[in-house]
Design an enzyme around this catalytic site. Structure first.
Site, PDB file in Angstrom:
ATOM      1  N   THR A 283       0.650  -1.223  -0.111  1.00 55.11           N
ATOM      2  CA  THR A 283      -0.183  -0.085   0.112  1.00 55.11           C
ATOM      3  C   THR A 283       0.856   1.170   0.080  1.00 55.11           C
ATOM      4  O   THR A 283       0.925   2.054  -0.883  1.00 55.11           O
ATOM      5  CB  THR A 283      -0.965  -0.087   1.244  1.00 55.11           C
ATOM      6  OG1 THR A 283      -1.704  -1.393   1.173  1.00 55.11           O
ATOM      7  CG2 THR A 283      -1.892   0.873   1.145  1.00 55.11           C
TER       8      THR A 283
ATOM      9  N   LYS B 207       8.313  10.329  21.508  1.00 53.15           N
ATOM     10  CA  LYS B 207       8.323  11.184  22.773  1.00 53.15           C
ATOM     11  C   LYS B 207       7.095  11.606  23.553  1.00 53.15           C
ATOM     12  O   LYS B 207       6.808  12.403  24.338  1.00 53.15           O
ATOM     13  CB  LYS B 207       9.201  12.608  22.465  1.00 53.15           C
ATOM     14  CG  LYS B 207      10.471  12.454  21.899  1.00 53.15           C
ATOM     15  CD  LYS B 207      11.130  13.950  21.438  1.00 53.15           C
ATOM     16  CE  LYS B 207      12.046  13.850  20.532  1.00 53.15           C
ATOM     17  NZ  LYS B 207      12.428  15.138  19.587  1.00 53.15           N
TER      18      LYS B 207
ATOM     19  N   ARG C  13      -2.574   5.055   7.746  1.00 54.45           N
ATOM     20  CA  ARG C  13      -2.792   3.680   8.131  1.00 54.45           C
ATOM     21  C   ARG C  13      -2.607   3.643   9.600  1.00 54.45           C
ATOM     22  O   ARG C  13      -1.584   4.294  10.255  1.00 54.45           O
ATOM     23  CB  ARG C  13      -1.784   2.651   7.475  1.00 54.45           C
ATOM     24  CG  ARG C  13      -2.034   1.350   8.079  1.00 54.45           C
ATOM     25  CD  ARG C  13      -1.331   0.221   7.379  1.00 54.45           C
ATOM     26  NE  ARG C  13      -1.917  -0.021   5.993  1.00 54.45           N
ATOM     27  CZ  ARG C  13      -1.911  -1.414   5.209  1.00 54.45           C
ATOM     28  NH1 ARG C  13      -0.716  -2.051   5.815  1.00 54.45           N
ATOM     29  NH2 ARG C  13      -2.482  -1.560   4.276  1.00 54.45           N
TER      30      ARG C  13
ATOM     31  N   HIS D 113     -10.364  -0.665   4.118  1.00 51.57           N
ATOM     32  CA  HIS D 113      -9.397  -0.527   3.428  1.00 51.57           C
ATOM     33  C   HIS D 113      -9.864  -0.259   1.924  1.00 51.57           C
ATOM     34  O   HIS D 113      -9.738  -1.090   1.011  1.00 51.57           O
ATOM     35  CB  HIS D 113      -8.405  -1.856   3.440  1.00 51.57           C
ATOM     36  CG  HIS D 113      -6.828  -1.739   2.902  1.00 51.57           C
ATOM     37  ND1 HIS D 113      -6.541  -0.676   2.170  1.00 51.57           N
ATOM     38  CD2 HIS D 113      -5.801  -2.656   2.904  1.00 51.57           C
ATOM     39  CE1 HIS D 113      -5.173  -0.887   1.824  1.00 51.57           C
ATOM     40  NE2 HIS D 113      -4.682  -2.308   2.378  1.00 51.57           N
TER      41      HIS D 113
HETATM   42  N1  ASP Z   1      -2.365  -6.033   3.895  1.00 48.98           N
HETATM   43  C1  ASP Z   1      -3.911  -6.083   3.993  1.00 48.98           C
HETATM   44  C2  ASP Z   1      -4.070  -4.963   5.245  1.00 48.98           C
HETATM   45  O1  ASP Z   1      -3.220  -4.293   5.741  1.00 48.98           O
HETATM   46  C3  ASP Z   1      -4.109  -7.466   4.337  1.00 48.98           C
HETATM   47  C4  ASP Z   1      -3.424  -8.043   5.463  1.00 48.98           C
HETATM   48  O2  ASP Z   1      -2.565  -7.563   6.141  1.00 48.98           O
HETATM   49  O3  ASP Z   1      -3.611  -9.066   5.598  1.00 48.98           O
HETATM   50  O4  ASP Z   1      -5.430  -4.911   5.554  1.00 48.98           O
HETATM   51  N1   CP Z   2      -2.371  -5.535   0.768  1.00 51.81           N
HETATM   52  C1   CP Z   2      -2.046  -4.515   1.748  1.00 51.81           C
HETATM   53  O1   CP Z   2      -2.599  -3.601   2.193  1.00 51.81           O
HETATM   54  O2   CP Z   2      -0.489  -4.843   1.722  1.00 51.81           O
HETATM   55  P1   CP Z   2       0.441  -4.152   2.602  1.00 51.81           P
HETATM   56  O3   CP Z   2      -0.025  -4.454   4.040  1.00 51.81           O
HETATM   57  O4   CP Z   2       1.599  -4.804   2.512  1.00 51.81           O
HETATM   58  O5   CP Z   2       0.277  -2.448   2.470  1.00 51.81           O
END
Ligand code: ASP
Ligand code: CP
Length: 307
Positions: free
Chosen positions: A55, A82, A104, A132
């Site tokens: 992502t 901190k 995120r 997501h």
């Molecule tokens: N990469 C996706 C997420 O961050 C799916 C996973 O981590 O399994 O939600």
């Molecule tokens: N699919 C996905 O969100 O992958 P990452 O967690 O690597 O970003």
């Protein structure tokens, strides 16, 4: 649209618009110099409080292809260490003059909360178990590349639905585009209530596979499982893993998907992930163009789409 926090911010028409725009950015990405000036002068910040490979890197690539400037924020080397609060952190970053924050976080609702504090556009890149949305968009785009339309497709989403933000966003997006979704999981890996989810539910994967157009495997999200939900991973794989034998139940043209990262050998057999029907790498590739479309929609008004 000011922010992208949930698939519901788009609705069916908005999803279609992103997918249409994505076609243009796939074309840009195929050029020898895959860059357009659409977001020149815009600054985008990556605010990742949780780990990510695809992502974050695909957003970064998307922003660069649109000629935006980017700022990387690394929690582990920042003043969060901190004790600086989320609000102070976000307001500090915004004071530098930014146009968008891609967020995120391990807690559901954080991108929404941030959108209340800042003028910049906020994109949800995954909030806890909640949503997501850009993953769902790239998944719709990938299915459409193989099947033209999602309308009437039978999509099985298999595995740890309970802890999966991907499952929540995918259910919203797939059903908005007319697909029929079946969740396949042991009862302990389903959310406590599925009220309002427009899905069928079963624990019998073998019965679902022969009829499925798409089988979408979810990672076992061990980092979010704080209790023992399964006797063992081996038993999980025996009943709900897409093993080599089980993959033979699929129709010849069925598509195998996974958001990544995969636990090869748990939810998907190593060799099944590499079959021609598996589009997992294609999902990653499409993530760049889809995220270009999202950033362009949020920040590019008035800019030439592809120069
Ligand atoms: N990469 C996706 C997420 O961050 C799916 C996973 O981590 O399994 O939600
Ligand atoms: N699919 C996905 O969100 O992958 P990452 O967690 O690597 O970003």
């Amino acid at each position: 649209m000011k922010h992208l926090l949930s698939v519901n911010d788009l609705g069916a028409d908005g999803i279609e618009e992103v997918l249409r725009l994505t076609d243009s950015f796939v074309e840009v990405s195929a050029r020898s110099i895959p860059k357009v000036p659409a977001l020149r002068g815009k600054t985008i910040v990556w605010l990742f409080y949780e780990d990510s490979t695809r992502t974050r890197l695909s957003f970064e690539t998307a922003a660069k292809r649109l000629s935006a400037d980017t700022m990387n924020f690394s929690v582990s080397t920042s003043s969060v260490k901190k004790g600086e609060s989320l609000r102070d952190t976000v307001e500090t970053i915004e004071a530098m003059g930014i146009d968008a924050l891609v967020v995120r976080h391990a807690s559901a609702g954080v991108p929404w909360q941030i959108s209340q504090w800042v003028d910049a556009a906020v994109v949800n890149a995954g909030d806890g178990w909640h949503e997501h949305p850009t993953q769902a968009l790239l998944d719709c785009y990938t299915i459409r590349q193989r099947r033209q339309s999602l309308h009437g497709l039978r999509i099985a989403i298999v595995g740890d639905v309970k802890h999966s933000r991907v499952a929540r966003s995918d259910v919203l997006a797939f059903t908005a585009l007319g697909a029929e979704v079946t969740l396949v999981a042991p009862p302990t890996l389903l959310p406590p209530s599925l009220e309002g989810w427009p899905v069928d539910v079963t624990s019998d994967l073998d019965a679902v596979l022969p009829k499925a157009d798409v089988v979408y495997l979810l990672r076992m999200q061990k980092e979010r499982q704080h209790e023992s939900l399964l006797p063992s991973l081996r038993e999980y794989t025996a009943l709900w893993g897409l093993t080599r034998d089980r993959a033979r139940l699929l129709a010849d043209d069925a598509i195998v998907m996974h958001p990544g990262p995969m636990n090869r050998g748990v939810e998907i057999a190593a060799e099944v992930a590499d079959l021609p029907n598996a589009v997992i790498t294609q999902q990653v590739a499409n993530g760049v163009a889809v995220r270009m479309a999202v950033l362009y929609l949020l920040l590019g008004s008035g800019a030439e789409l592809v120069a």
